[in-house]
Design an enzyme around this catalytic site. Structure first.
Site, PDB file in Angstrom:
ATOM      1  N   HIS A 110      47.884  70.425  24.177  1.00 52.29           N
ATOM      2  CA  HIS A 110      48.276  69.998  22.829  1.00 52.29           C
ATOM      3  C   HIS A 110      47.712  70.906  21.737  1.00 52.29           C
ATOM      4  CE1 HIS A 110      49.269  65.570  24.139  1.00 52.29           C
ATOM      5  NE2 HIS A 110      50.194  66.437  24.476  1.00 52.29           N
ATOM      6  N   GLY A 176      40.225  59.090  30.543  1.00 50.64           N
ATOM      7  CA  GLY A 176      40.170  58.785  29.109  1.00 50.64           C
ATOM      8  C   GLY A 176      41.449  59.014  28.345  1.00 50.64           C
ATOM      9  N   THR A 177      42.576  58.637  28.938  1.00 50.11           N
ATOM     10  CA  THR A 177      43.833  58.748  28.195  1.00 50.11           C
ATOM     11  C   THR A 177      44.629  57.462  28.328  1.00 50.11           C
ATOM     12  OG1 THR A 177      45.900  59.997  27.957  1.00 50.11           O
ATOM     13  CG2 THR A 177      44.879  60.045  30.134  1.00 50.11           C
ATOM     14  N   GLU A 204      39.735  51.203  29.961  1.00 52.18           N
ATOM     15  CA  GLU A 204      40.618  50.054  30.223  1.00 52.18           C
ATOM     16  C   GLU A 204      41.847  50.570  30.948  1.00 52.18           C
ATOM     17  OE1 GLU A 204      41.220  48.935  26.182  1.00 52.18           O
ATOM     18  OE2 GLU A 204      42.443  50.700  25.769  1.00 52.18           O
TER      19      GLU A 204
HETATM   20  P1  OAD Z   1      44.288  57.550  23.060  1.00 58.24           P
HETATM   21  O1  OAD Z   1      43.450  57.279  21.843  1.00 58.24           O
HETATM   22  O2  OAD Z   1      45.715  57.114  23.039  1.00 58.24           O
HETATM   23  O3  OAD Z   1      43.615  56.874  24.334  1.00 58.24           O
HETATM   24  C1  OAD Z   1      42.254  57.031  24.620  1.00 58.24           C
HETATM   25  C2  OAD Z   1      41.944  56.252  25.888  1.00 58.24           C
HETATM   26  O4  OAD Z   1      40.582  56.476  26.195  1.00 58.24           O
HETATM   27  C3  OAD Z   1      42.158  54.736  25.793  1.00 58.24           C
HETATM   28  O5  OAD Z   1      42.855  54.284  26.946  1.00 58.24           O
HETATM   29  C4  OAD Z   1      40.728  54.175  25.765  1.00 58.24           C
HETATM   30  O6  OAD Z   1      40.624  52.945  26.433  1.00 58.24           O
HETATM   31  C5  OAD Z   1      39.986  55.240  26.543  1.00 58.24           C
HETATM   32  N1  OAD Z   1      38.552  55.360  26.191  1.00 58.24           N
HETATM   33  C6  OAD Z   1      37.950  55.129  25.004  1.00 58.24           C
HETATM   34  N2  OAD Z   1      36.634  55.363  25.089  1.00 58.24           N
HETATM   35  C7  OAD Z   1      36.380  55.755  26.369  1.00 58.24           C
HETATM   36  C8  OAD Z   1      35.215  56.134  27.091  1.00 58.24           C
HETATM   37  N3  OAD Z   1      34.018  56.177  26.515  1.00 58.24           N
HETATM   38  N4  OAD Z   1      35.356  56.468  28.406  1.00 58.24           N
HETATM   39  C9  OAD Z   1      36.561  56.438  29.009  1.00 58.24           C
HETATM   40  N5  OAD Z   1      37.695  56.082  28.376  1.00 58.24           N
HETATM   41  C10 OAD Z   1      37.618  55.744  27.087  1.00 58.24           C
HETATM   42  O7  OAD Z   1      44.157  59.127  23.338  1.00 58.24           O
HETATM   43  P2  OAD Z   1      45.049  60.068  24.262  1.00 58.24           P
HETATM   44  O8  OAD Z   1      45.574  59.326  25.441  1.00 58.24           O
HETATM   45  O9  OAD Z   1      44.268  61.299  24.491  1.00 58.24           O
HETATM   46  O10 OAD Z   1      48.320  64.256  20.647  1.00 58.24           O
HETATM   47  O11 OAD Z   1      46.259  60.411  23.292  1.00 58.24           O
HETATM   48  C11 OAD Z   1      47.248  61.293  23.726  1.00 58.24           C
HETATM   49  C12 OAD Z   1      47.765  62.132  22.567  1.00 58.24           C
HETATM   50  O12 OAD Z   1      48.177  61.291  21.492  1.00 58.24           O
HETATM   51  C13 OAD Z   1      46.729  63.016  21.936  1.00 58.24           C
HETATM   52  O13 OAD Z   1      46.545  64.242  22.620  1.00 58.24           O
HETATM   53  C14 OAD Z   1      47.281  63.270  20.571  1.00 58.24           C
HETATM   54  C15 OAD Z   1      47.834  61.899  20.236  1.00 58.24           C
HETATM   55  O14 OAD Z   1      48.936  61.916  19.454  1.00 58.24           O
HETATM   56  C16 OAD Z   1      48.310  65.269  19.746  1.00 58.24           C
HETATM   57  O15 OAD Z   1      47.485  65.390  18.864  1.00 58.24           O
HETATM   58  C17 OAD Z   1      49.422  66.232  19.935  1.00 58.24           C
END
Ligand code: OAD
Length: 234
Positions: A110, A176-177, A204
Site C-alpha cells: 500500500h 493484525g489485519t 479479534e
Molecule cells: P484495520 O484497522 O482495518 O484492522 C486492524 C486489525 O488489527 C483489527 O482486526 C484489530 O482487531 C487488530 N489489532 C488491533 N490491535 C492489535 C494488536 N495489538 N495485536 C494484534 N491485532 C491487533 O487495519 P488493516 O487491516 O491494516 O489502506 O487495514 C487495511 C487497509 O485499510 C490499510 O492498509 C489502509 C486502510 O485503508 C491504505 O492506507 C491504502
C-alpha cells in the site's frame, strides 16, 4: 506441520503496529486519526482538497519519529534473518517499523509514508520531511509530487510478486489485519486454494476468519514472538 512449511508468506496490517502507538484504521468510531478514510485516502480527496490530504500524511510521516518497532516487528525480522526457506513479508502498513526492526524480505503493497510519487512521470523517491502540495519532482520538474500511498481505487504494488509467492506458499500467516480491504483480504483464499496452511494472528476474529485453518487471538506483541520461536525451533 509447521516445520514442513519451507515457503512462508506473512501478511501484516495495522494491528502489528498498534502496540508501537500507531492508530489502526477501523478503531472505535471508525475514524482514522480523526478523519474518514475516504476524505484522505482517495484520488478524489487528493484532487479536491490537496491541502488536507498532504497535511494528513505530513502528520503521519512526522509521527514515525515518535514510535519504535515492537516485539512483533522484531520477531518477524528475526524470522527473516534465520529462516532458511522462502519468506515474503507483505505489509499493508505505510510505516517503516518492519524495516527499522531489520526485515529485508519485505514488500509495502500500500506504499510508504517516507516515499513520494510523481503523478506526472511516475518516479518514486525517498521523502522524509513535509510535502507541500505542488512540490516539484526532482526527476521531471513537474509540480506533481504526492504521498506514495495506494489510495482506494488504485492498484496495490507488487501484486505479481505477491501472487507468485502465494501460489507456492506452504504457510500463509495473517497478522493484525481486519480483512476489510481487498485484494489483501483475499490472500488467504488464494494461498489456501494453492495448498498452503493458513494461520491468523489477531486481536479479534477478522472478516475472513472462517477461511483460515487456525486462528489465535491476542496481541501481536506476544503472539508473533511465540509463533516465530516455534517456527525457528523447527
Ligand atoms: P484495520 O484497522 O482495518 O484492522 C486492524 C486489525 O488489527 C483489527 O482486526 C484489530 O482487531 C487488530 N489489532 C488491533 N490491535 C492489535 C494488536 N495489538 N495485536 C494484534 N491485532 C491487533 O487495519 P488493516 O487491516 O491494516 O489502506 O487495514 C487495511 C487497509 O485499510 C490499510 O492498509 C489502509 C486502510 O485503508 C491504505 O492506507 C491504502
Amino acid at each position: 506441520m509447521m516445520q514442513d512449511s519451507r515457503s512462508i508468506v506473512v501478511l501484516t496490517g495495522a494491528g502489528i503496529s498498534a502496540e508501537s502507538g500507531i492508530a489502526t484504521f477501523r478503531g472505535p468510531g471508525g475514524l482514522w486519526e480523526g478523519h474518514r478514510v475516504e476524505d484522505v485516502c482517495t484520488p478524489e480527496a487528493l484532487a479536491h482538497d490537496p491541502e488536507l490530504v498532504h497535511r494528513f500524511y505530513d502528520a503521519r510521516r512526522a509521527a514515525l519519529a515518535r514510535v519504535e518497532p515492537n516485539a512483533a516487528h522484531h520477531a518477524l525480522a528475526r524470522l527473516d534473518a534465520e529462516w532458511g526457506g522462502d519468506l515474503l513479508i507483505v505489509t499493508q502498513n505505510v510505516d517503516d517499523l518492519h524495516e527499522r526492526a531489520g526485515a529485508k524480505r519485505l514488500l509495502h503493497m500500500h506504499g510508504e509514508l517516507q516515499s513520494a510519487l510523481c503523478a506526472a512521470c511516475g518516479a518514486h523517491m525517498r521523502w522524509l520531511g513535509a510535502m507541500p502540495p505542488g512540490s516539484a519532482c526532482p526527476a521531471c520538474g513537474a509540480a506533481a509530487l504526492r504521498p506514495d500511498i495506494v489510495f482506494f481505487g488504485e492498484m496495490p504494488y507488487a501484486m505479481d510478486t505477491i501472487e507468485r509467492a502465494l501460489g507456492t506458499a506452504d504457510l500463509f500467516v495473517s497478522i493484525g489485519t481486519s480483512g476489510a480491504v481487498y485484494p489483501a483480504a483475499g490472500f488467504v483464499q488464494g494461498a489456501r486454494h494453492a495448498g498452503a496452511r493458513t494461520l491468523e494472528l489477531n486481536l479479534e476474529r477478522s472478516a475472513g476468519s472462517a477461511f483460515f485453518h487456525e486462528t489465535r487471538l491476542g496481541a501481536a506483541g506476544s503472539l508473533v514472538p511465540h509463533w516465530v520461536d516455534a517456527m525457528l525451533a523447527g
